[in-house]
Design a protein around this motif. Structure first.
Motif, PDB file in Angstrom:
ATOM      1  N   UNK A 163      21.054  11.921  -3.985  1.00 16.00           N
ATOM      2  CA  UNK A 163      19.927  11.666  -5.120  1.00 16.00           C
ATOM      3  C   UNK A 163      19.600  10.323  -5.144  1.00 16.00           C
ATOM      4  N   UNK A 164      18.493   9.905  -4.815  1.00 15.42           N
ATOM      5  CA  UNK A 164      18.282   8.314  -4.686  1.00 15.42           C
ATOM      6  C   UNK A 164      17.250   7.944  -5.997  1.00 15.42           C
ATOM      7  N   UNK A 165      17.459   6.969  -6.391  1.00 17.61           N
ATOM      8  CA  UNK A 165      16.756   6.462  -7.532  1.00 17.61           C
ATOM      9  C   UNK A 165      15.366   6.041  -7.304  1.00 17.61           C
ATOM     10  N   UNK A 166      15.175   5.294  -6.055  1.00 18.55           N
ATOM     11  CA  UNK A 166      13.799   5.149  -5.814  1.00 18.55           C
ATOM     12  C   UNK A 166      12.953   6.099  -5.142  1.00 18.55           C
ATOM     13  N   UNK A 167      11.953   5.964  -5.087  1.00 15.83           N
ATOM     14  CA  UNK A 167      10.925   6.966  -4.325  1.00 15.83           C
ATOM     15  C   UNK A 167       9.950   6.165  -3.626  1.00 15.83           C
ATOM     16  N   UNK A 168       9.167   7.086  -2.613  1.00 21.17           N
ATOM     17  CA  UNK A 168       8.339   6.653  -1.687  1.00 21.17           C
ATOM     18  C   UNK A 168       7.198   7.407  -1.799  1.00 21.17           C
ATOM     19  N   UNK A 169       5.956   6.821  -2.248  1.00 18.15           N
ATOM     20  CA  UNK A 169       4.966   7.591  -2.467  1.00 18.15           C
ATOM     21  C   UNK A 169       3.750   7.223  -0.977  1.00 18.15           C
ATOM     22  N   UNK A 170       3.291   8.199  -0.476  1.00 15.22           N
ATOM     23  CA  UNK A 170       2.490   8.088   0.460  1.00 15.22           C
ATOM     24  C   UNK A 170       1.255   8.661   0.249  1.00 15.22           C
ATOM     25  N   UNK A 171       0.080   8.165   0.078  1.00 17.48           N
ATOM     26  CA  UNK A 171      -1.277   8.807  -0.037  1.00 17.48           C
ATOM     27  C   UNK A 171      -1.867   9.635   1.352  1.00 17.48           C
ATOM     28  N   UNK A 172      -3.071   9.656   1.364  1.00 20.54           N
ATOM     29  CA  UNK A 172      -3.527   9.947   2.595  1.00 20.54           C
ATOM     30  C   UNK A 172      -3.189   9.211   3.611  1.00 20.54           C
ATOM     31  N   UNK A 173      -2.294  10.115   4.532  1.00 17.13           N
ATOM     32  CA  UNK A 173      -1.970   9.250   5.628  1.00 17.13           C
ATOM     33  C   UNK A 173      -2.729   8.400   6.752  1.00 17.13           C
ATOM     34  N   UNK A 174      -4.012   8.931   6.667  1.00 15.29           N
ATOM     35  CA  UNK A 174      -4.908   8.355   7.626  1.00 15.29           C
ATOM     36  C   UNK A 174      -5.434   6.971   6.842  1.00 15.29           C
ATOM     37  N   UNK A 175      -5.247   6.766   5.533  1.00 19.37           N
ATOM     38  CA  UNK A 175      -5.456   5.486   4.788  1.00 19.37           C
ATOM     39  C   UNK A 175      -4.168   4.791   4.737  1.00 19.37           C
ATOM     40  N   UNK A 176      -3.290   5.258   5.023  1.00 19.80           N
ATOM     41  CA  UNK A 176      -1.981   4.610   4.659  1.00 19.80           C
ATOM     42  C   UNK A 176      -1.212   4.004   6.395  1.00 19.80           C
ATOM     43  N   UNK A 177      -1.340   4.695   7.067  1.00 20.57           N
ATOM     44  CA  UNK A 177      -0.815   4.293   8.508  1.00 20.57           C
ATOM     45  C   UNK A 177      -2.142   4.354   9.652  1.00 20.57           C
ATOM     46  N   UNK A 178      -1.927   3.365  10.571  1.00 22.65           N
ATOM     47  CA  UNK A 178      -2.913   3.650  11.766  1.00 22.65           C
ATOM     48  C   UNK A 178      -2.265   4.404  12.723  1.00 22.65           C
ATOM     49  N   UNK A 179      -3.040   4.779  13.821  1.00 28.29           N
ATOM     50  CA  UNK A 179      -2.396   5.575  14.840  1.00 28.29           C
ATOM     51  C   UNK A 179      -1.053   5.188  15.371  1.00 28.29           C
ATOM     52  N   UNK A 180      -0.873   3.876  15.528  1.00 24.16           N
ATOM     53  CA  UNK A 180       0.642   3.603  15.959  1.00 24.16           C
ATOM     54  C   UNK A 180       1.506   3.520  14.915  1.00 24.16           C
ATOM     55  N   UNK A 181       1.204   3.966  13.445  1.00 25.83           N
ATOM     56  CA  UNK A 181       2.198   4.032  12.666  1.00 25.83           C
ATOM     57  C   UNK A 181       2.394   2.598  11.905  1.00 25.83           C
ATOM     58  N   UNK A 182       1.564   1.740  11.748  1.00 29.43           N
ATOM     59  CA  UNK A 182       1.243   0.647  11.156  1.00 29.43           C
ATOM     60  C   UNK A 182       0.634   0.606   9.751  1.00 29.43           C
ATOM     61  N   UNK A 183       1.287   0.160   8.647  1.00 29.74           N
ATOM     62  CA  UNK A 183       0.732   0.225   7.345  1.00 29.74           C
ATOM     63  C   UNK A 183      -0.714  -0.490   7.474  1.00 29.74           C
TER      64      UNK A 183
END
Length: 60
Positions: free
Chosen positions: A3-23
């Motif tokens: 159980x990790x106290x921090x979380x990672x939220x990712x919205x629509x992946x196409x608006x979060x990362x480009x085709x190369x996986x960059x933010x």
């Protein structure tokens, strides 16, 4: 399970990362900022688990 106290939220992946996986855009900036804390917490747990190697398991 860990159980990790921090979380990672990712919205629509196409608006979060480009085709190369960059933010990209605001969602990408948020992911970049929040991932660092998540990774630090996960690394701490991995180190703690490694230190438990060879110890007797708890009775529960």
């Amino acid at each position: 399970m860990v159980v990790i106290s921090s979380t990672v939220n990712v919205g629509p992946i196409g608006k979060t990362l480009d085709a190369q996986g960059q933010p990209i855009d605001e969602a990408g900036k948020f992911l970049e900022k929040s991932f660092a804390r998540f990774a630090d917490d996960l690394a701490w747990w991995m180190e703690a688990a490694g230190l438990q190697k060879g110890r007797k398991a708890p009775p529960f």
